[in-house]
Scaffold this motif. Structure first.
Motif, PDB file in Angstrom:
ATOM      1  N   UNK A  98       0.578  -1.242  -0.056  1.00  0.00           N
ATOM      2  CA  UNK A  98      -0.088  -0.121  -0.019  1.00  0.00           C
ATOM      3  C   UNK A  98       0.741   1.260   0.073  1.00  0.00           C
ATOM      4  N   UNK A  99       0.193   2.387  -0.509  1.00  0.00           N
ATOM      5  CA  UNK A  99       1.256   3.432  -0.652  1.00  0.00           C
ATOM      6  C   UNK A  99       0.794   4.514   0.492  1.00  0.00           C
ATOM      7  N   UNK A 100      -0.354   4.183   0.885  1.00  0.00           N
ATOM      8  CA  UNK A 100      -0.967   5.167   2.067  1.00  0.00           C
ATOM      9  C   UNK A 100      -0.848   4.358   3.526  1.00  0.00           C
ATOM     10  N   UNK A 101      -0.361   5.150   4.528  1.00  0.00           N
ATOM     11  CA  UNK A 101      -0.271   4.493   5.631  1.00  0.00           C
ATOM     12  C   UNK A 101      -1.659   4.055   6.298  1.00  0.00           C
ATOM     13  N   UNK A 102      -2.657   4.616   6.108  1.00  0.00           N
ATOM     14  CA  UNK A 102      -4.041   4.328   6.576  1.00  0.00           C
ATOM     15  C   UNK A 102      -4.495   2.809   6.095  1.00  0.00           C
ATOM     16  N   UNK A 103      -4.272   2.835   4.843  1.00  0.00           N
ATOM     17  CA  UNK A 103      -4.768   1.507   4.215  1.00  0.00           C
ATOM     18  C   UNK A 103      -3.796   0.242   4.691  1.00  0.00           C
ATOM     19  N   UNK A 104      -2.651   0.650   4.911  1.00  0.00           N
ATOM     20  CA  UNK A 104      -1.610  -0.423   5.568  1.00  0.00           C
ATOM     21  C   UNK A 104      -1.763  -0.648   6.856  1.00  0.00           C
ATOM     22  N   UNK A 105      -2.175   0.248   7.723  1.00  0.00           N
ATOM     23  CA  UNK A 105      -2.482   0.102   8.690  1.00  0.00           C
ATOM     24  C   UNK A 105      -3.760  -0.921   9.181  1.00  0.00           C
ATOM     25  N   UNK A 106      -4.961  -0.752   8.245  1.00  0.00           N
ATOM     26  CA  UNK A 106      -5.957  -1.636   8.367  1.00  0.00           C
ATOM     27  C   UNK A 106      -5.766  -3.219   7.934  1.00  0.00           C
ATOM     28  N   UNK A 107      -5.076  -3.148   6.812  1.00  0.00           N
ATOM     29  CA  UNK A 107      -4.650  -4.471   6.595  1.00  0.00           C
ATOM     30  C   UNK A 107      -3.782  -5.331   7.727  1.00  0.00           C
ATOM     31  N   UNK A 108      -2.943  -4.330   8.304  1.00  0.00           N
ATOM     32  CA  UNK A 108      -1.909  -4.853   9.328  1.00  0.00           C
ATOM     33  C   UNK A 108      -3.000  -5.331  10.460  1.00  0.00           C
ATOM     34  N   UNK A 109      -3.933  -4.681  10.675  1.00  0.00           N
ATOM     35  CA  UNK A 109      -4.762  -4.903  11.816  1.00  0.00           C
ATOM     36  C   UNK A 109      -5.313  -6.204  11.893  1.00  0.00           C
ATOM     37  N   UNK A 110      -5.933  -6.511  10.696  1.00  0.00           N
ATOM     38  CA  UNK A 110      -6.419  -7.770  10.170  1.00  0.00           C
ATOM     39  C   UNK A 110      -5.407  -8.857  10.127  1.00  0.00           C
ATOM     40  N   UNK A 111      -4.255  -8.505   9.980  1.00  0.00           N
ATOM     41  CA  UNK A 111      -3.124  -9.829   9.929  1.00  0.00           C
ATOM     42  C   UNK A 111      -2.656  -9.793  11.481  1.00  0.00           C
ATOM     43  N   UNK A 112      -2.942  -8.858  12.228  1.00  0.00           N
ATOM     44  CA  UNK A 112      -2.601  -8.967  13.651  1.00  0.00           C
ATOM     45  C   UNK A 112      -3.452 -10.213  14.353  1.00  0.00           C
ATOM     46  N   UNK A 113      -4.769  -9.999  13.825  1.00  0.00           N
ATOM     47  CA  UNK A 113      -5.813 -10.564  14.304  1.00  0.00           C
ATOM     48  C   UNK A 113      -5.332 -12.277  14.006  1.00  0.00           C
ATOM     49  N   UNK A 114      -5.004 -12.484  12.597  1.00  0.00           N
ATOM     50  CA  UNK A 114      -4.481 -14.007  12.361  1.00  0.00           C
ATOM     51  C   UNK A 114      -3.382 -14.293  13.324  1.00  0.00           C
ATOM     52  N   UNK A 115      -2.374 -13.545  13.520  1.00  0.00           N
ATOM     53  CA  UNK A 115      -1.108 -13.718  14.049  1.00  0.00           C
ATOM     54  C   UNK A 115      -1.446 -14.116  15.438  1.00  0.00           C
ATOM     55  N   UNK A 116      -2.428 -13.447  16.219  1.00  0.00           N
ATOM     56  CA  UNK A 116      -2.918 -13.580  17.454  1.00  0.00           C
ATOM     57  C   UNK A 116      -3.434 -14.987  17.854  1.00  0.00           C
ATOM     58  N   UNK A 117      -4.193 -15.505  16.725  1.00  0.00           N
ATOM     59  CA  UNK A 117      -4.795 -16.531  16.881  1.00  0.00           C
ATOM     60  C   UNK A 117      -3.608 -17.862  16.685  1.00  0.00           C
ATOM     61  N   UNK A 118      -2.713 -17.528  15.888  1.00  0.00           N
ATOM     62  CA  UNK A 118      -1.477 -18.437  15.602  1.00  0.00           C
ATOM     63  C   UNK A 118      -0.669 -18.470  16.813  1.00  0.00           C
ATOM     64  N   UNK A 119      -0.315 -17.256  17.537  1.00  0.00           N
ATOM     65  CA  UNK A 119       0.567 -17.333  18.634  1.00  0.00           C
ATOM     66  C   UNK A 119      -0.363 -17.971  19.854  1.00  0.00           C
ATOM     67  N   UNK A 120      -1.456 -17.680  19.961  1.00  0.00           N
ATOM     68  CA  UNK A 120      -2.238 -18.587  21.041  1.00  0.00           C
ATOM     69  C   UNK A 120      -2.164 -19.873  20.785  1.00  0.00           C
ATOM     70  N   UNK A 121      -2.317 -20.569  19.685  1.00  0.00           N
ATOM     71  CA  UNK A 121      -2.370 -21.966  19.354  1.00  0.00           C
ATOM     72  C   UNK A 121      -0.826 -22.461  19.767  1.00  0.00           C
ATOM     73  N   UNK A 122       0.115 -21.718  19.341  1.00  0.00           N
ATOM     74  CA  UNK A 122       1.567 -22.458  19.821  1.00  0.00           C
ATOM     75  C   UNK A 122       1.994 -21.932  20.912  1.00  0.00           C
ATOM     76  N   UNK A 123       1.465 -21.223  21.714  1.00  0.00           N
ATOM     77  CA  UNK A 123       1.655 -20.756  23.236  1.00  0.00           C
ATOM     78  C   UNK A 123       2.876 -19.898  23.180  1.00  0.00           C
TER      79      UNK A 123
END
Length: 175
Positions: free
Chosen positions: A118-143
């Motif tokens: 993304x060229x804009x910080x705002x759209x970059x942040x929104x997609x990264x927020x969604x990515x953080x949710x997936x990583x949160x679930x991953x990191x919870x599963x692997x402890x």
């Protein structure tokens, strides 16, 4: 000799500290730099705790950060190398498949892949927020305690940064 778990936790804590800082950056390049440093720390953390998919997928982040670095018109090789990380993501996720953790790590990087181009910080942040949710679930599963804490903090600071930089309505627009 340092215990492997202590070393893994140390890299996780370093990654956590960097994750605490990079989402607050105001520029695209500062966001990318912070992502690269935290990705390097978490790659080692995941390797040391035996989370192979998390490690290889996170290491692809370093390639993406490097190729997304140029602003404006990117050279052709940046496009080609960045694009190659998508099939590499699929292949490495499949090669290290252990079920849900692999799926979530792949999804997390897939969303971050879209964000980094993304060229804009705002759209970059929104997609990264969604990515953080997936990583949160991953990191919870692997402890991974440092991973879970980093994901929660990252999501919170990304949301804060997005709200902080969002355009404010003028007084006439509110009337």
């Amino acid at each position: 000799m340092i215990d492997q778990i202590v070393l893994a936790d140390a890299f996780g804590v370093v990654g956590f500290i960097i994750v605490a800082l990079w989402p607050l950056a105001r520029t695209r390049r500062a966001l990318l730099f912070g992502q690269g440093v935290s990705a390097a720390a978490f790659t080692v953390h995941y390797l040391l705790i035996g989370a192979a998919t998390g490690a290889v997928v996170t290491s692809l982040s370093l390639v993406q950060v490097a190729t997304a670095w140029p602003a404006g018109a990117r050279p052709w090789w940046c496009h080609a190398l960045y694009a190659s990380t998508s099939p590499m993501l699929v292949a490495l996720t499949w090669a290290t498949w252990v079920g849900w953790p692999s799926l979530l790590a792949g999804l997390g990087l897939g969303l971050a892949t879209a964000a980094r181009w993304q060229r804009r910080g705002a759209s970059m942040r929104i997609l990264l927020l969604l990515a953080a949710g997936a990583w949160l679930a991953h990191d919870t599963l692997i402890a991974s305690a440092p991973g879970v804490l980093a994901d929660l903090l990252c999501a919170g600071t990304l949301l804060y940064g997005w709200l902080r930089d969002a355009p404010r309505p003028t007084a006439s627009e509110c009337l």
